[in-house]
Design an enzyme around this catalytic site. Structure first.
Site, short mmCIF file in Angstrom:
data_model
loop_
_atom_site.label_atom_id
_atom_site.label_comp_id
_atom_site.label_asym_id
_atom_site.label_seq_id
_atom_site.Cartn_x
_atom_site.Cartn_y
_atom_site.Cartn_z
N GLU A 194 0.83 -1.22 0.00
CA GLU A 194 0.00 0.00 0.00
C GLU A 194 0.85 1.26 0.00
O GLU A 194 0.82 2.06 0.95
CB GLU A 194 -0.95 0.01 1.19
CG GLU A 194 -2.00 -1.08 1.11
CD GLU A 194 -3.11 -0.90 2.16
OE1 GLU A 194 -2.88 -0.21 3.16
OE2 GLU A 194 -4.20 -1.45 1.94
N GLU B 118 -6.64 -7.68 -0.45
CA GLU B 118 -7.05 -7.58 0.96
C GLU B 118 -8.48 -7.06 1.04
O GLU B 118 -8.84 -6.12 0.34
CB GLU B 118 -6.21 -6.53 1.71
CG GLU B 118 -4.80 -6.89 2.03
CD GLU B 118 -4.12 -5.74 2.79
OE1 GLU B 118 -4.80 -4.94 3.46
OE2 GLU B 118 -2.90 -5.64 2.69
#
Ligand code: GAL
Length: 667
Positions: free
Chosen positions: A153, A310
């Site tokens: 991320e 995710e």
């Protein structure tokens, strides 16, 4: 490249982040046994393992990692191997203090959380690339490793840094973009407020400026571009090490509509597009946001395939209130993503943590263990995903409606010193997307310089910045028969955030057949009545219809009598304009008009039911996801891959349930 991974997995991916370093050795075997029970076939390993893999600079401890990889492999579980560089260990910051983040006020941010590094730091890039290289050399040939997961991320906690190193990197980036100061001065409009630059060294990042004032807007826009590019350079430094040594595809996990990072500019660097998407629970329609995030991912992938890297099985820990997911909600969320092109469903994380900031975050295996509803739901979903293996060879849904979306425009539209702070790009995109989602009309996001062939309807919600190519492309689309809907504050500026003169919205004024003379944003909470479509909030304008037909005008306020909604026949197409933020019912009426002009068929609406189709070589797969509290019967026949039941004419989908109907392709 996703196909290659799926071929190895023998179906869709199911699994999550695995952080074995948080647990003693004996738990690992239990983990692997339970993973098998839940049909986990892929785990992301090592995302936050840097401190334990390299406890001191240049000295490594791989023994425990070898063991985990071997255990997973022996159980037939494949690995998405992280380069472990998302969270540099304390020794790194201690040894390289200049790599720490500095905020806009000049305050140094310390380590102790995660992602505590400056994206422009050469020390960080060297250390991260070295770890990536070392892992590639050690595990590139490990049979469990099917893909690489670079960092994690990017930009989540460090999207900008105002240190000296970043300032120098910013100047170099500007030199590459503009070549000469003359061009930079022109682009930044520095004749204004005595901002003319006579030396590159005089340029500083647009951090904290004098009180109650505004930094040069184009410098702010370039700063956003630079920050996104600097993070991309971090990715590249690692990816290059992996690609030169190993053959597995490389990805990093995106974060849906994450404003600081321009995923359109990142996508070409990815072998696989992967995404993290979490339910924003205080939104009135979380299931629509899930769909919207998945729809965006298809736009970034050349073949529309991507991987949900995710999401959560239940609660997260980082919202104001973190409710658990209702029974069936996790399953619906996961299958929504698969319906919209994901090659599987992955979660953060496998086992709920005992310690650390995320100990109240849900996981596939909850604190309470296996005798729980959550675990049973996870295991049942693993079995469901295994039944959908045939989708590995299918194409994601197609769409006839496109939403033009661009990070540059998003950054520019929400700069300070604009007509109204209430204007929100994401807010408008979300509302417009909802109009399609609630009608089960498929929609793709497309970059404004992308290909519009094959679309019947193109939507411009809040596309404030348009370059000449985008403007030409939209004009051509309408001239040759397409239907356009443009929202207010679209087509206003060029790529330097300079106004397009001669009346707003300069980029598309001729196509729309109207001229907006003045913006007249509304006070907070004030509504303005229209002659049709109800009333509007946030925005009004003084606008005149040139060649366009007026569909509605403002009935009160300063803008009384001005055109609020218009329709213009341009070439063989239709161009509609919407000058205010209509309330729900009015917006829905406008969309009915737009879809009618665009001849887009609308299935009878099933409130709260998602209907999406994917296509295989010989079959089509219809997902019907019933988010509502009522059973629905849909006129779609087929064999439900999840239950094996065949529905000859129409299918009953109980409240909260999902069916995936396989039928012969009809087109
Ligand atoms: C993501 C991140 C994970 C975990 C998760 C919690 O942002 O990649 O490491 O923090 O959120 O929701």
């Amino acid at each position: 490249m996703m196909r290659r991974v799926l071929d190895r997995l023998g179906g869709l991916a199911f699994g999550g982040d695995y952080n074995p370093e948080q647990w003693p050795r004996e738990v690992w075997e239990q983990d692997v046994a339970l993973m098998r029970q839940a049909r986990v076939n892929l785990v992301t390993l090592g995302v936050f393992s840097w401190a334990l893999l390299e406890p001191e600079e240049g000295s490594y401890e791989f023994g425990w990692f070898d063991e985990v990889l071997d255990l997973l492999h022996a159980a037939g579980i494949a690995v998405d191997l992280a380069t472990a560089t998302a969270s540099p260990p304390p020794w790194f910051t201690h040894r390289h203090p200049s790599a720490r983040l500095v905020d806009a006020d000049g305050v140094v941010r310390q380590h102790g959380a995660r992602q505590a590094f400056c994206p422009s730091s050469p020390d960080y890039r060297v250390a991260a690339a070295r770890l990536a290289r070392t892992l590639a050399d050690r595990y590139g040939a490990h049979p469990a490793v099917v893909m690489w997961h670079v960092n994690n991320e990017y930009g989540c906690h460090n999207w900008q840094c105002f240190c000296q190193t970043s300032a120098i990197a910013f100047r170099l980036w500007l030199e590459r973009r503009y070549g000469t100061l003359e061009k930079l001065n022109a682009a930044w409009g520095t004749a204004f407020w005595s901002q003319h630059y006579s030396a590159w060294d005089h340029i500083v990042p647009p951090g904290a400026v004098s009180y109650n004032s505004f930094a040069n807007p184009t410098s702010q826009l370039d700063w956003s571009r630079f920050c996104s590019d600097e993070l991309l350079e971090c990715f590249r430094a690692e990816a290059q090490e992996l690609r030169s040594r190993t053959r597995q595809p490389v990805t990093t996990n995106f974060m849906s509509f994450f404003k600081p990072v321009d995923y359109f500019s990142w996508a070409p660097d990815m072998d696989i597009i992967s995404n993290d998407d979490y339910l924003i629970t205080d939104n009135e329609n979380p299931a629509q946001l899930t769909a919207m995030s998945a729809d965006l991912m298809r736009a970034l992938s050349p073949d529309g395939q991507w991987l949900l890297m995710e999401h959560s099985t239940s609660a997260v820990n980082w919202q104001q209130r973190n409710p658990a997911k209702a029974p069936g909600q996790m399953r619906r969320n996961s299958l929504q993503h698969i319906a919209r092109g994901s090659a599987g469903a992955m979660y953060f994380q496998w086992r709920a943590a005992r310690a650390g900031a995320e100990k109240f975050h849900s996981a596939m295996l909850p604190h309470a263990g296996v005798d729980t509803a959550r675990w049973r739901e996870v295991a049942a979903l693993g079995a469901d995903v295994a039944k959908l293996g045939v989708l590995a060879r299918s194409t994601p849904p197609a769409a006839r409606v496109a939403i033009l979306f661009d990070w540059n425009s998003w950054w520019a539209a929400e700069l300070d010193s604009h007509p109204s702070a209430d204007f929100s790009v994401f807010g408008q995109v979300q509302r417009w997307h909802r109009e399609l989602w609630s009608r089960n009309v498929g929609v793709n996001f497309v970059h404004p310089n992308g290909d519009l062939a094959g679309y019947s309807v193109v939507l411009l919600p809040a596309l404030y910045l348009m370059d000449d190519d985008a403007a030409a492309c939209v004009a051509e689309f309408v001239a040759s028969g397409g239907t356009l809907l443009a929202g207010y504050f679209s087509g206003i500026v060029d790529e330097n955030e300079h106004i397009r003169l001669g009346g707003y919205p300069g980029a598309i004024k001729d196509v729309l057949g109207i001229t907006v003379e003045e913006f007249d944003p509304l006070p907070a909470g004030v509504r303005i009545r229209l002659s049709r479509f109800g009333s509007g909030t946030i925005w009004s304008e003084t606008a005149v219809a040139g060649l366009a037909d007026v569909l509605a005008e403002y009935s009160d306020g300063n803008a009384r009598g001005s055109v609020a909604v218009s329709h213009h026949r341009f070439g063989t197409g239709h161009a509609l304009y919407l000058g205010t933020e209509l309330e729900d019912a009015g917006l829905s009426e406008v969309f009915d008009e737009v879809l009618r002009f665009g001849a887009v068929d609308v299935d009878p609406a099933y409130t709260g039911v998602d209907i999406v189709q994917r296509f295989g070589p010989a079959h089509q797969y219809s997902f019907v996801i019933n988010h509502s509290g009522e059973a629905v019967t849909v006129p779609i026949p087929g064999k439900d891959l999840l239950t094996g039941t065949t529905w000859p004419d129409s299918t009953l989908v109980p409240a909260g349930e999902v069916v995936v109907l396989e039928a012969q392709r009809t087109n």
